[in-house]
Design an enzyme around this catalytic site. Sequence first.
Site, short mmCIF file in Angstrom:
data_model
loop_
_atom_site.label_atom_id
_atom_site.label_comp_id
_atom_site.label_asym_id
_atom_site.label_seq_id
_atom_site.Cartn_x
_atom_site.Cartn_y
_atom_site.Cartn_z
NE ARG A 159 3.09 2.22 -4.29
CZ ARG A 159 2.05 2.87 -3.79
NH1 ARG A 159 1.83 2.89 -2.49
NH2 ARG A 159 1.20 3.51 -4.58
CE LYS A 242 -1.52 1.90 -4.16
NZ LYS A 242 -2.30 2.30 -2.96
CE LYS A 244 0.20 -1.33 -1.35
NZ LYS A 244 -0.83 -0.86 -0.42
CB CYS A 508 -11.83 6.30 1.96
SG CYS A 508 -10.30 5.73 1.21
FE1 SRM Z 1 -2.79 3.27 1.41
C1 SRM Z 1 -3.73 5.48 -0.97
C2 SRM Z 1 -1.92 5.76 3.44
C3 SRM Z 1 -1.22 1.05 3.37
C4 SRM Z 1 -4.50 0.75 -0.14
N1 SRM Z 1 -2.77 5.28 1.22
C5 SRM Z 1 -3.15 6.00 0.14
C6 SRM Z 1 -2.80 7.48 0.32
C7 SRM Z 1 -1.44 7.70 -0.26
C8 SRM Z 1 -3.84 8.47 -0.22
C9 SRM Z 1 -3.64 9.02 -1.62
O1 SRM Z 1 -3.47 8.23 -2.56
O2 SRM Z 1 -3.70 10.23 -1.75
C10 SRM Z 1 -2.79 7.55 1.87
C11 SRM Z 1 -1.94 8.65 2.49
C12 SRM Z 1 -2.51 9.08 3.82
C13 SRM Z 1 -1.64 9.94 4.61
O3 SRM Z 1 -2.00 11.11 4.83
O4 SRM Z 1 -0.61 9.50 5.05
C14 SRM Z 1 -2.44 6.13 2.22
N2 SRM Z 1 -1.67 3.41 3.02
C15 SRM Z 1 -1.50 4.51 3.79
C16 SRM Z 1 -0.83 4.20 5.11
C17 SRM Z 1 0.08 5.31 5.60
C18 SRM Z 1 -1.92 3.85 6.13
C19 SRM Z 1 -1.47 3.72 7.55
O5 SRM Z 1 -2.25 4.14 8.39
O6 SRM Z 1 -0.40 3.18 7.84
C20 SRM Z 1 -0.12 2.90 4.71
C21 SRM Z 1 1.25 3.14 4.13
C22 SRM Z 1 1.88 1.88 3.72
C23 SRM Z 1 3.30 1.99 3.31
O7 SRM Z 1 4.13 2.20 4.19
O8 SRM Z 1 3.60 1.81 2.13
C24 SRM Z 1 -1.05 2.39 3.61
N3 SRM Z 1 -2.77 1.26 1.53
C25 SRM Z 1 -2.14 0.54 2.49
C26 SRM Z 1 -2.62 -0.82 2.49
C27 SRM Z 1 -2.19 -1.92 3.44
C28 SRM Z 1 -1.05 -2.71 2.89
O9 SRM Z 1 -0.52 -2.40 1.83
O10 SRM Z 1 -0.68 -3.69 3.53
C29 SRM Z 1 -3.56 -0.89 1.49
C30 SRM Z 1 -4.43 -2.13 1.15
C31 SRM Z 1 -3.69 -3.18 0.44
C32 SRM Z 1 -3.75 -2.97 -1.03
O11 SRM Z 1 -2.96 -2.20 -1.56
O12 SRM Z 1 -4.63 -3.55 -1.68
C33 SRM Z 1 -3.65 0.41 0.88
N4 SRM Z 1 -3.88 3.13 -0.30
C34 SRM Z 1 -4.54 2.01 -0.73
C35 SRM Z 1 -5.30 2.34 -1.89
C36 SRM Z 1 -6.21 1.37 -2.69
C37 SRM Z 1 -5.43 0.55 -3.65
C38 SRM Z 1 -6.32 -0.26 -4.56
O13 SRM Z 1 -5.89 -1.33 -4.99
O14 SRM Z 1 -7.43 0.15 -4.85
C39 SRM Z 1 -5.08 3.71 -2.14
C40 SRM Z 1 -5.69 4.55 -3.27
C41 SRM Z 1 -5.09 4.26 -4.59
O15 SRM Z 1 -4.08 3.59 -4.75
O16 SRM Z 1 -5.72 4.72 -5.56
C42 SRM Z 1 -4.20 4.18 -1.11
FE1 SF4 Z 2 -6.05 5.04 2.95
FE2 SF4 Z 2 -7.39 5.82 5.04
FE3 SF4 Z 2 -6.65 7.60 3.21
FE4 SF4 Z 2 -8.55 5.88 2.63
S1 SF4 Z 2 -8.64 7.44 4.25
S2 SF4 Z 2 -6.76 6.36 1.34
S3 SF4 Z 2 -7.94 4.10 3.72
S4 SF4 Z 2 -5.29 6.47 4.52
#
Ligand code: SRM
Ligand code: SF4
Length: 598
Positions: A159, A242, A244, A508
């Site tokens: 990513r 994914k 990172k 969540c």
């Molecule tokens: Fe995230 C999934 C938003 C950083 C862990 N994340 C999602 C999704 C795409 C929901 C989906 O799969 O349908 C969210 C979209 C929401 C929306 O409407 O925009 C979403 N994640 C975000 C963002 C936009 C949150 C924010 O408020 O900024 C961040 C975008 C990052 C980017 O620019 O790439 C974001 N997500 C993160 C982080 C933090 C980080 O990476 O530093 C994490 C935790 C670190 C990690 O990956 O372990 C993170 N997102 C997840 C997960 C859980 C992954 C796992 O290992 O279980 C999901 C769900 C999944 O992958 O199944 C997820």
């Molecule tokens: Fe990520 Fe927040 Fe959506 Fe959960 S509710 S997948 S933590 S953006």
Amino acid sequence: MSKSEREEVDRSVDRSQPLEKLSENETIKVESDYLRGTLVESLEDRITGGLLGNDHELTKFHGIYLQDDRDLRDERRRKKLEPAYEFMIRVRLPGGVCRPDQWLKLDELAMTRANHTLRLTTRQTFQFHGVVKRNLKATMQGIHESLLDTIGACGDGNRGVMATPLPELGPIHRQLFGVAKQVSEHLLPRSRAYHEIWLDEEPVYRGEKQAPEVPGEAPEEASGKDGDEREPLYGRTYLPRKFKIGFAVPPTNDVDVFTQDIGFIAIADGDELEGFNVAVGGGMGRTDNEPTTYPRLANVIGFCPRDRAVEVAEKIVTVQRDYGNRVDRKVARMKYTIDRLGLDWFVGELQDRLGWELGESRPYHFETSQDAFGWSENADGTRNYTLFVENGRVKDTDELPMMTGLREIARVHPGDFRITANQNLIIARIPDESAEEIAGLLESHGIVGATDRSHLRRHSMACVGFPTCGLSMAESERYFPEFITKVEALASEVGLEDVPIVMRMSGCNNGCSRPYVAEVGFSGRAPGKYNVYLGGGFHGQRLGKPYLENVGETTILEHLRPMLERYATEREDGESFGDFTIRMGYTTEVLEGREFND
Ligand code: SRM
Ligand code: SF4
């Protein structure tokens, strides 16, 4: 661990999991013809505002998520209408740096094709929300015109690569940013699907469906008949999950380097970036009521010289590609691969693939994971202004026309913009002659006032959550500001006027705001209900621990009040809130991810 011992572990791993056991996503990838699927047909289809078949899984690799407006979901269901489909688009922006002309183009796209906001993410990039299908291609082309792209911003690959954005770092930042960009480019998918589908490039090769690739096998050399269609690094099944990567420059751990699959910790000698301590196996995601899942902090495994970081990243990716779990996506991240096979095994396998050994890790020291707000100066005499963007949402309101203000600034700013990993923004490298004009625009648009908020608020971060996130269980971005106001009141009642406590909320268990390393973290369970985590490290060095489960605001504040009261009077000099909660016995220290659920 010796080579033969490693081979022993290796043999104990079932690397030839039968296809019927593999997660559905593996088949989708294999059958997608290198990320094409039926996307062309999906975009042409006028019957649905969504996508056909499994295309919603494939768009992720192109940086696009299919979502629906969850505020309208029930009403649409009652009216027997399909959900109000719309798309989120995530830009690939290594290190969070962009030029003012790029800002202006993205701003224009947000105003004409999306929901009039730009969302700065926790991984230093932009997201567009609310793009309807008929606007999707034009938005993607607009992003391309700005010389940016969205390739691999989501999906089972590497990513967005993060990097400490501080302009004050001058030469170190330049070198660090260069490596971060190289890593990002190097780990991109090579399929031309993106260019064909979104940019109307002539198809190079529309291949026949290939036989499923056995996870664990090296990817095929060439899979397209004419040899143009290749994924030499990823193969047809890309990664199990994914992946990172983040680069941090001590003493600032703004990128939360220990939460990354690979964390590179910069080791510098004066203005020279010598190389990196390499950390592996971080991750936040977990699943409620599934104790086999947990957040984990990365382990530092050694030092690599700066010019070998790309190679190290690539080889680590290949270990995860070959050994990551492709049956159960809940435990498919590299952190689980490492815990399953052992860190020693992992390091041995990596060094075998590298053909050389990592050096001994060098001393480093982190002090903060936060941004320093307001004005700062660079060695070359230019200045920077770091502004607070509450939960990353750049938009116009009557009180705070931030979107307009930043547009005006982008029109006159000769430097660049840098998104921080705390969802804030740096207007970077402002030369003397522009400083007064930009300061005036910041003032007249209320941005200075909005930045001058309490420490508590400026240390807070919330993920997107409702109404766009399909996984959200509870409000996050829309609710957290109000919650922080209540904690501010509580803190000032007990005499803690302006206390820096790192509080983060996710809607969540996925932990997109990295709540499991916050001093106080929240993850949504149901509308109005959250789990609370306590005891994370102030600069991201320690995980928190579950403290309360499935509770509402009143209960949370009832628990916080006595802790804050005692913190006001009983804390030691310089003691952070996370450290304090452990010392006072409110929670216990989590030494490694597997202890999180104990
Ligand atoms: Fe995230 C999934 C938003 C950083 C862990 N994340 C999602 C999704 C795409 C929901 C989906 O799969 O349908 C969210 C979209 C929401 C929306 O409407 O925009 C979403 N994640 C975000 C963002 C936009 C949150 C924010 O408020 O900024 C961040 C975008 C990052 C980017 O620019 O790439 C974001 N997500 C993160 C982080 C933090 C980080 O990476 O530093 C994490 C935790 C670190 C990690 O990956 O372990 C993170 N997102 C997840 C997960 C859980 C992954 C796992 O290992 O279980 C999901 C769900 C999944 O992958 O199944 C997820
Ligand atoms: Fe990520 Fe927040 Fe959506 Fe959960 S509710 S997948 S933590 S953006």
